[in-house]
Design an enzyme around this catalytic site. Structure first.
Site, PDB file in Angstrom:
ATOM      1  N   ASP A 382       0.844  -1.192   0.000  1.00 56.17           N
ATOM      2  CA  ASP A 382       0.000   0.000   0.000  1.00 56.17           C
ATOM      3  C   ASP A 382       0.887   1.253   0.000  1.00 56.17           C
ATOM      4  O   ASP A 382       2.098   1.170   0.242  1.00 56.17           O
ATOM      5  CB  ASP A 382      -0.892  -0.023   1.251  1.00 56.17           C
ATOM      6  CG  ASP A 382      -2.081   0.925   1.155  1.00 56.17           C
ATOM      7  OD1 ASP A 382      -2.355   1.442   0.057  1.00 56.17           O
ATOM      8  OD2 ASP A 382      -2.725   1.156   2.185  1.00 56.17           O
ATOM      9  N   GLU A 385       2.649   4.811  -4.238  1.00 55.39           N
ATOM     10  CA  GLU A 385       2.653   5.686  -5.419  1.00 55.39           C
ATOM     11  C   GLU A 385       3.995   6.398  -5.629  1.00 55.39           C
ATOM     12  O   GLU A 385       4.323   6.631  -6.798  1.00 55.39           O
ATOM     13  CB  GLU A 385       1.519   6.723  -5.311  1.00 55.39           C
ATOM     14  CG  GLU A 385       0.129   6.140  -5.367  1.00 55.39           C
ATOM     15  CD  GLU A 385      -0.237   5.404  -4.085  1.00 55.39           C
ATOM     16  OE1 GLU A 385      -0.894   4.358  -4.184  1.00 55.39           O
ATOM     17  OE2 GLU A 385       0.157   5.860  -2.990  1.00 55.39           O
ATOM     18  N   ASP A 476      -8.866   3.612  -2.758  1.00 59.05           N
ATOM     19  CA  ASP A 476      -9.831   4.039  -1.744  1.00 59.05           C
ATOM     20  C   ASP A 476     -11.116   4.576  -2.368  1.00 59.05           C
ATOM     21  O   ASP A 476     -11.234   5.769  -2.689  1.00 59.05           O
ATOM     22  CB  ASP A 476      -9.207   5.116  -0.859  1.00 59.05           C
ATOM     23  CG  ASP A 476      -8.042   4.582  -0.044  1.00 59.05           C
ATOM     24  OD1 ASP A 476      -7.909   3.348   0.039  1.00 59.05           O
ATOM     25  OD2 ASP A 476      -7.267   5.388   0.487  1.00 59.05           O
TER      26      ASP A 476
END
Length: 797
Positions: A382, A385, A476
């Site tokens: 997670d 990015e 999300d």
């Protein structure tokens, strides 16, 4: 000059033109007098064989160079002109494949180029994008970022600057990739309807054109270049349950027992950030998880695996060995002045590893031991990015409740160039590859710890080729109808961008789903390639029983159907690994000549044989369905429809409209509570009349990396006078399936005059072989040890 490539020189710029053996054409351009090394090896890409090519003066055009590629598939012909810049590519039969014009390169890197297009050409792909599936008329930024919660932003977590172009009237598809690892820009005819403009700010301008003529041909070539989806372990194809967070070992164990007591299939439970000690990656909170090995053993006894989250942000703490080692070895991203790049994430002040470096990936892989040694089966990556912010406000929980500084200033970060070398480059020049590189390290960790065993890695971020290392989920989302609808379009977009193993959070991540929304989301979510239920702390619970008995029953049935479809789904993943064909397919992928299919974005083909039309509107109890050309059987009552056709179908709350395509031989099994449970019926073949068709059933042990595989061809012959025949070919391959009883279900055939197996009559009854008739379906049982079988239904007069 590399073998199979032609070096190009212009005034103040250089380039290279290459043709792959599959007929794909690549053009690289950069300012200066030398091209930088390409990052293919650093991105873990497979070899891309090039064709021998011949360049000579073009007889028909002044200043043109003609390039012949007879060794390549389709033998493309290329004419290149320097001023004005133009590259024309034709296929062997003289049809135009692509015309590239107006190339410009920046003095400090990057550049732009345009691809000529026609307004009637549809544009699909571009990875993870919200909005209409057809990107025509839209300008898009592709930069990986952690946006506001919800799926409505333009730039999201995954950037794949690949467009699949499809012209129905011309019966031609083609693809184009701007092969950049930095932020890029794609204008799909917004400014000029006759041009697709591609631009990036760093590195070489690197463009690849992939021929068709069918969408499947384009995906085959594109994924051969950047890599195909890795074959997942069978358990990862089951249902996953997650929450931010299941906060203790006791809660996780109770959850597993509840799934089994309620008879709801699931194969994995995910552990979010609260399993860590102070959000330090690779640690356990000893108070909440005092004996994680005992926890994973109990889960395994229920047929359930544990998947643990990892974040790239390493807590700045001299007492934390991981940070100390990374600092001492200079493994972290730097700022412009050479110091450690600062940012805030869950653990507070954090450092980001430079995953573009092979030595950093190896170090990161080794540090998975505290998770893998206690039995964690999969890794969930997670915040890669990467995400991070400048400053935050926290209260007693330690969770950053406010982020007044906004996103960290990643423009100030530097790291090592992907293609090697000692000098640092701006992080933004390779930013979109960060998530792929971390996922690659996580996959290596699992392979090192369990040699020969298929890894499962789930990543939030990635770029072209990430499918080699990880499954993706869409990040999300909100628990609302708009995000349910977006999930269908986004997963189809990812699928035609090369990512076969993808999913969205069932029920939505943030907020509280209503019982109706959760029921509808579960119905289609159970058919996602990757099926995980997830939710956020502070919101309502989203276990299947959290919405009352009726919704629990709906969820149980939806997940039971997924379990029944596992032989089909597993075979589709084998196909994806071999040819790049996605598991989830837009209708136009299967029906490229059908002008209506390109406009259908709220239905999905699951492989070539099963069409799903999910209910995406609140309060709806029926919906319009478009059926492409061919014969279609309603999944529930075998009602026969002939497409192309639009119809209004009933969709009560407990039913998702499904249709079986004529000619299908759909391999299924009995519905069990986990993928590893013994099967009451190891193989059921659902046969749909209306056309001839072929399905390849792939079977293996579901666990071994590059292990033995057996293939069985299932052929449907729809003959004159209503005679329907299923041919089961001899098994091919090395995996030992063993002897078993197979049930063949002929749908919509009524009461037969006779049933024959190998030309011999089959008696009615329950022995083996035998047949029975139930609600217009004929069920034939036979014993199968891998030999040839032919089962035929003769209709009653």
């Amino acid at each position: 000059m590399r073998s199979g490539a032609i070096a190009l020189r212009f005034d103040g710029a250089v380039g290279e033109l290459a043709v792959a053996l599959d007929g794909s054409v690549r053009l690289r351009l950069a300012a200066g007098d030398a091209l930088a090394p390409e990052p293919a090896e650093a991105l873990g890409r497979p070899a891309w064989p090039l064709a021998s090519i011949d360049a000579r003066a073009h007889a028909g055009g002044e200043g043109e160079v003609a390039i012949a590629c007879g060794a390549a598939e389709n033998a493309p012909r290329i004419a290149l002109r320097a001023d004005p810049f133009e590259v024309r590519i034709e296929t062997r039969d003289g049809a135009e494949l692509a015309t590239l014009v107006d190339a410009r390169v920046g003095a400090s890197g990057g550049g732009a180029i345009a691809l000529a297009t026609r307004p009637r050409e549809h544009v699909f792909g571009l990875g993870e994008k919200s909005g209409a599936m057809d990107r025509r008329g839209r300008a898009s930024v592709l930069r990986n970022q952690d946006p506001e919660i919800g799926l409505g932003a333009d730039a999201l977590y995954v950037s794949i600057p690949f467009a699949l172009l499809h012209d129905v009237a011309a019966r031609r598809a083609r693809g184009v990739l701007l092969d950049a690892t930095c932020a890029s820009f794609v204008d799909a005819g917004a400014r000029d309807p006759e041009r697709i403009e591609l631009a990036c700010g760093f590195g070489a301008l690197d463009v690849v054109v992939y021929p068709g003529p069918a969408p499947a041909d384009v995906l085959r070539r594109f994924t051969a270049h950047v890599g195909r989806s890795a074959l997942p372990p069978r358990w990862a194809l089951g249902h996953h349950q997650s929450r931010w967070s299941y906060a203790s070992q006791r809660e996780v164990q109770a959850l597993a027992r509840a799934f089994r007591a309620r008879g709801i299939p699931t194969d994995a439970i995910h552990l979010d950030i609260d399993h860590m000690r102070g959000y330090r990656v690779f640690t356990w909170n000893e108070r909440r998880f005092p004996d994680p090995a005992a926890m994973t053993r109990e889960l395994a006894a229920h047929g359930i695996r544990a998947v643990a989250i990892t974040d790239p942000g390493v807590k700045v703490d001299e007492a934390f060995a991981l940070f100390r080692e990374g600092r001492e070895r200079d493994y972290f991203l730097r700022d412009e002045g050479g110091g450690r790049f600062p940012l805030r994430v869950w653990p507070g002040d954090a450092a980001l590893p430079d995953f573009g470096r092979a030595d950093v990936r190896a170090w990161w892989a080794r540090n998975h031991a505290p998770l893998l040694d206690v039995g964690v089966a999969g890794i969930w990556v997670d915040m890669n990015e990467p995400a991070g912010w400048k400053r935050d406000v926290r209260f007693g929980t330690g969770i950053p409740l406010l982020r007044p500084g906004g996103e960290a200033d990643f423009a100030r970060a530097t790291q090592r160039a992907l293609a090697g070398g000692e000098g640092d480059v701006p992080h933004e020049s390779v930013r979109n590859a960060y998530g792929l590189s971390q996922a690659r390290a996580s996959r290596a960790a699992l392979l090192d710890a369990r040699p020969g065993e298929r890894p499962f890695v789930l990543s939030r971020s990635g770029c072209q080729g990430v499918q080699r290392f990880a499954a993706l989920w869409t990040g999300d989302s909100l628990s609302r109808w708009d995000d349910l609808r977006e999930s269908v379009r986004m997963l189809l977009g990812l699928s035609v961008s090369g990512v076969a193993f993808c999913g969205a959070d069932i029920g939505g991540f943030a907020g509280r789903a209503t019982p109706e929304l959760f029921a509808r989301w579960m119905q289609i979510g159970a058919l996602y390639p990757f099926a995980r239920t997830h939710s956020m702390w502070g919101a309502g619970r989203q276990e299947p029983w959290s919405f009352g008995r009726r919704v629990e029953t709906i969820a149980r049935r939806a997940l039971a159907l997924r379990m029944q479809l596992l032989p089909y789904l597993s075979s589709l993943f084998h196909e994806a690994a071999r040819s790049g064909a996605p598991v989830w397919r837009p209708l136009f992928f299967e029906f490229p000549d059908d002008g209506e299919s390109v406009f259908c974005e709220d239905q999905v083909m699951i492989g070539p044989w099963l069409l799903a039309a999910p209910v995406l509107e609140r309060g709806a109890r029926e919906r319009d369905v478009y059926l492409p050309p061919g014969v279609w059987l309603d999944w529930y009552d075998d009602a026969r429809h002939v497409g192309p056709k639009r119809l209004r179908v009933a969709a009560p709350l407990d039913r998702i409209p499904l249709f079986l395509r004529g000619g299908a031989a759909l391999p299924m099994q009995s519905a069990e509570l986990s993928t590893g449970a013994p099967l009451r019926e190891p193989l059921v073949v659902e046969v749909a009349p209306g056309a001839d068709g072929q399905t390849v059933l792939y079977e293996d042990d579901g666990a071994t990396e590059d292990g033995p595989v057996t293939r069985t061809r299932l052929r449907v012959r729809d003959r004159a006078a209503g005679r329907l025949r299923l041919e089961i070919a001899r098994r091919e391959g090395d995996f030992d399936v063993g002897e078993r009883v197979v049930r063949v279900c002929f749908r919509g055939v009524g009461r037969p005059e006779a049933v024959r197996l190998g030309g011999e009559p089959v008696p009615r009854g329950h022995d083996v072989p035998s047949y029975r008739v139930d609600a217009g379906r004929v069920h034939v049982r036979l014993r199968d040890a891998g030999e040839v079988h032919a089962v035929e239904i003769e209709p009653a007069p």
